[in-house]
Design a protein around this motif. Structure first.
Motif, PDB file in Angstrom:
ATOM      1  N   ARG A  39      31.473  38.441  20.856  1.00 19.09           N
ATOM      2  CA  ARG A  39      30.011  38.479  20.867  1.00 19.09           C
ATOM      3  C   ARG A  39      29.498  39.918  21.021  1.00 19.09           C
ATOM      4  O   ARG A  39      28.474  40.286  20.443  1.00 19.09           O
ATOM      5  CB  ARG A  39      29.472  37.599  22.011  1.00 19.09           C
ATOM      6  CG  ARG A  39      29.810  36.135  21.852  1.00 19.09           C
ATOM      7  CD  ARG A  39      29.327  35.559  20.505  1.00 19.09           C
ATOM      8  NE  ARG A  39      27.888  35.684  20.376  1.00 19.09           N
ATOM      9  CZ  ARG A  39      27.257  36.117  19.279  1.00 19.09           C
ATOM     10  NH1 ARG A  39      27.949  36.502  18.212  1.00 19.09           N
ATOM     11  NH2 ARG A  39      25.946  36.189  19.256  1.00 19.09           N
ATOM     12  N   HIS A  40      30.227  40.728  21.756  1.00 16.49           N
ATOM     13  CA  HIS A  40      29.855  42.135  21.926  1.00 16.49           C
ATOM     14  C   HIS A  40      29.815  42.849  20.577  1.00 16.49           C
ATOM     15  O   HIS A  40      28.907  43.652  20.311  1.00 16.49           O
ATOM     16  CB  HIS A  40      30.871  42.810  22.855  1.00 16.49           C
ATOM     17  CG  HIS A  40      30.583  44.237  23.157  1.00 16.49           C
ATOM     18  ND1 HIS A  40      31.548  45.214  23.069  1.00 16.49           N
ATOM     19  CD2 HIS A  40      29.447  44.871  23.547  1.00 16.49           C
ATOM     20  CE1 HIS A  40      31.023  46.382  23.396  1.00 16.49           C
ATOM     21  NE2 HIS A  40      29.756  46.188  23.694  1.00 16.49           N
ATOM     22  N   CYS A  41      30.788  42.541  19.692  1.00 10.63           N
ATOM     23  CA  CYS A  41      30.845  43.253  18.414  1.00 10.63           C
ATOM     24  C   CYS A  41      30.233  42.461  17.263  1.00 10.63           C
ATOM     25  O   CYS A  41      30.369  42.851  16.097  1.00 10.63           O
ATOM     26  CB  CYS A  41      32.280  43.665  18.089  1.00 10.63           C
ATOM     27  SG  CYS A  41      33.437  42.317  17.767  1.00 10.63           S
TER      28      CYS A  41
ATOM     29  N   ARG B  63      25.264  47.681  25.259  1.00  5.86           N
ATOM     30  CA  ARG B  63      25.717  47.715  26.654  1.00  5.86           C
ATOM     31  C   ARG B  63      25.665  46.339  27.309  1.00  5.86           C
ATOM     32  O   ARG B  63      26.564  45.955  28.070  1.00  5.86           O
ATOM     33  CB  ARG B  63      24.820  48.707  27.424  1.00  5.86           C
ATOM     34  CG  ARG B  63      24.973  48.729  28.946  1.00  5.86           C
ATOM     35  CD  ARG B  63      26.217  49.421  29.440  1.00  5.86           C
ATOM     36  NE  ARG B  63      27.435  48.613  29.412  1.00  5.86           N
ATOM     37  CZ  ARG B  63      28.598  48.982  29.949  1.00  5.86           C
ATOM     38  NH1 ARG B  63      28.719  50.158  30.547  1.00  5.86           N
ATOM     39  NH2 ARG B  63      29.650  48.204  29.879  1.00  5.86           N
ATOM     40  N   PHE B  64      24.594  45.569  27.032  1.00  3.80           N
ATOM     41  CA  PHE B  64      24.401  44.266  27.670  1.00  3.80           C
ATOM     42  C   PHE B  64      24.284  43.181  26.598  1.00  3.80           C
ATOM     43  O   PHE B  64      23.183  42.767  26.243  1.00  3.80           O
ATOM     44  CB  PHE B  64      23.151  44.278  28.553  1.00  3.80           C
ATOM     45  CG  PHE B  64      23.169  45.348  29.619  1.00  3.80           C
ATOM     46  CD1 PHE B  64      23.994  45.230  30.728  1.00  3.80           C
ATOM     47  CD2 PHE B  64      22.374  46.479  29.502  1.00  3.80           C
ATOM     48  CE1 PHE B  64      24.028  46.213  31.705  1.00  3.80           C
ATOM     49  CE2 PHE B  64      22.388  47.469  30.484  1.00  3.80           C
ATOM     50  CZ  PHE B  64      23.214  47.336  31.583  1.00  3.80           C
ATOM     51  N   PRO B  65      25.398  42.696  26.073  1.00  5.30           N
ATOM     52  CA  PRO B  65      25.345  41.700  24.993  1.00  5.30           C
ATOM     53  C   PRO B  65      24.846  40.346  25.490  1.00  5.30           C
ATOM     54  O   PRO B  65      25.147  39.914  26.604  1.00  5.30           O
ATOM     55  CB  PRO B  65      26.794  41.603  24.517  1.00  5.30           C
ATOM     56  CG  PRO B  65      27.604  42.063  25.672  1.00  5.30           C
ATOM     57  CD  PRO B  65      26.779  43.093  26.389  1.00  5.30           C
ATOM     58  N   ASP B  66      24.076  39.691  24.641  1.00  3.38           N
ATOM     59  CA  ASP B  66      23.559  38.361  24.944  1.00  3.38           C
ATOM     60  C   ASP B  66      24.672  37.327  24.838  1.00  3.38           C
ATOM     61  O   ASP B  66      25.487  37.360  23.921  1.00  3.38           O
ATOM     62  CB  ASP B  66      22.437  38.010  23.960  1.00  3.38           C
ATOM     63  CG  ASP B  66      21.938  36.593  24.155  1.00  3.38           C
ATOM     64  OD1 ASP B  66      21.404  36.300  25.236  1.00  3.38           O
ATOM     65  OD2 ASP B  66      22.103  35.773  23.231  1.00  3.38           O
ATOM     66  N   MET B  67      24.738  36.414  25.806  1.00  2.75           N
ATOM     67  CA  MET B  67      25.757  35.359  25.801  1.00  2.75           C
ATOM     68  C   MET B  67      25.125  33.970  25.849  1.00  2.75           C
ATOM     69  O   MET B  67      25.782  32.991  26.243  1.00  2.75           O
ATOM     70  CB  MET B  67      26.704  35.549  26.980  1.00  2.75           C
ATOM     71  CG  MET B  67      27.556  36.809  26.926  1.00  2.75           C
ATOM     72  SD  MET B  67      28.799  36.791  25.603  1.00  2.75           S
ATOM     73  CE  MET B  67      29.980  35.621  26.284  1.00  2.75           C
ATOM     74  N   SER B  68      23.854  33.867  25.437  1.00  2.00           N
ATOM     75  CA  SER B  68      23.174  32.574  25.522  1.00  2.00           C
ATOM     76  C   SER B  68      23.754  31.547  24.554  1.00  2.00           C
ATOM     77  O   SER B  68      23.609  30.340  24.764  1.00  2.00           O
ATOM     78  CB  SER B  68      21.670  32.749  25.259  1.00  2.00           C
ATOM     79  OG  SER B  68      21.448  33.290  23.957  1.00  2.00           O
TER      80      SER B  68
END
Length: 283
Positions: free
Chosen positions: A230-232, A155-160
Motif C-alpha cells: 500500500r505504501h508503494c 510518509r503516512f500511507p492510508d490503510m483504510s
C-alpha cells in the motif's frame, strides 16, 4: 559508501530486469507455506533464486523454495515469489518487505499475497480459504519505521482499504463458478488476519485475546508485505489457507508438518481461485 535501502531495491530490480528479457510483470504473487506449487503453472518461465539477487537474504523455512518465477499465467505476465522471508527468521522488517518494492519497480500493479494460517473463527474449518478483509499488526514492528523515501511512497500511507474491496468481490464471483469434484461451488470465508512475529505458535490465552480483538485467522507473515504494497501503490488481494483451528479454549498441539499437509490438500482449489483471479483482474 553504504547503500541506502532504496539503492538496494533499485539494484535488486535492475538485476531481475536484466534477466527477464524485456518482460514487464503486472501481477505479483507471494505464495505461502505449502502453496508454492502454483508456480509450476507459469508458462515460459524464468527462475531466479533469491540467493542470486543483490541484497536478498535466503528463505530458511520448509515449504518455501526461495525463488522468483517470472512468466505467463492466464495470459498475463506475472512474477511469483515461491516462498518469502519472515521476521522470525531474524530479518529486519524492511528486508521482509523489500521484495514488494522490487516487484513495484518491475511494473507490478496488483499483488496477490497468500499465507497458511490458523483459524480462530469457529465457523471456519481446516482447508477453508479466507479472503483477508483487514489485518491486525501484532508483530510489534513495522517496515515503514525509519527515514521515508518519497520515491517509494508517502510518509503516512492510508490503510483504510489495505485489501482491495473490488478484488474481494471479484474473487467471490469467481469462486461461485469453480466446482469441486462433487459439483459444489467453492465457498470462500472472509475475515481479519492477525499477523504475529512467531516463531512459536500462540498460547491459549494469546489466541483468546486475538479473537476478542476481532481476529479470524492468525499467522506469521503478510502484514509487512501488505503495508509495503500500500505504501508503494499496489492493490492487494489477500488469501489465507486455513490449515488448523487456533481456538484458545480448544487448542491442541500443532506442528509445521500438519500445517503443510493441510495446505497441500487445499492446493487444487487455491490454484483454481488464483488462476481465475489473475485471468479476470483488470490490469
Amino acid at each position: 559508501m553504504e547503500l541506502t535501502y532504496v539503492d538496494q531495491i533499485n539494484q535488486a530490480a535492475a538485476y531481475i530486469r536484466g534477466r527477464i528479457a524485456g518482460r514487464e510483470p503486472v501481477v505479483g504473487l507471494v505464495l505461502g507455506s505449502g502453496l508454492g506449487d502454483l508456480a509450476s503453472e507459469v508458462e515460459d518461465a524464468i527462475t531466479i533464486d533469491f540467493s542470486e539477487v543483490p541484497h536478498f537474504p535466503v528463505s530458511t523455512v520448509e515449504g518455501h523454495a526461495g525463488r522468483f518465477v517470472i512468466g505467463t499465467l492466464e495470459g498475463k505476465t506475472v512474477i511469483v515469489m515461491q516462498g518469502r522471508f519472515h521476521y522470525y527468521e531474524g530479518y529486519p522488517m524492511r528486508k521482509v518487505a523489500a521484495p514488494i518494492y522490487v516487484m513495484r519497480k518491475l511494473g507490478v500493479q496488483t499483488a496477490v499475497i497468500t499465507n497458511a494460517a490458523g483459524g480462530m473463527n469457529r465457523a471456519f474449518r481446516p482447508g477453508d480459504l479466507m479472503l483477508i478483509c483487514d489485518h491486525l499488526n501484532m508483530t510489534g514492528d513495522n517496515p515503514l519505521i525509519g527515514t521515508n523515501d518519497a520515491g517509494l511512497g508517502v510518509r503516512f500511507p492510508d490503510m483504510s482499504e489495505a485489501y482491495n474491496k473490488s478484488y474481494r468481490e471479484l474473487a467471490h464471483r469467481l469462486s461461485s463458478l469453480i466446482r469441486s469434484d462433487d459439483g459444489d461451488s467453492l465457498e470462500l470465508q472472509e475475515g481479519v488476519y492477525c499477523g504475529i512475529s512467531g516463531p512459536p505458535y500462540m498460547t491459549p490465552a494469546e489466541l483468546k485475546m486475538l479473537a476478542r480483538l476481532g481476529g479470524d485467522a492468525v499467522g506469521m507473515s503478510t502484514v509487512a508485505e501488505v503495508i509495503a504494497a500500500r505504501h508503494c501503490g499496489l492493490e492487494v488481494l489477500g488469501i489465507s489457507c486455513i490449515t488448523d483451528m487456533a481456538i484458545g479454549e480448544e487448542l491442541e498441539p500443532l506442528s509445521h508438518e500438519q500445517v503443510m499437509e493441510v495446505a497441500n490438500r487445499t492446493k487444487p482449489r487455491f490454484t483454481l481461485l488464483v488462476k481465475s483471479f489473475v485471468r479476470a483482474v483488470p490490469v
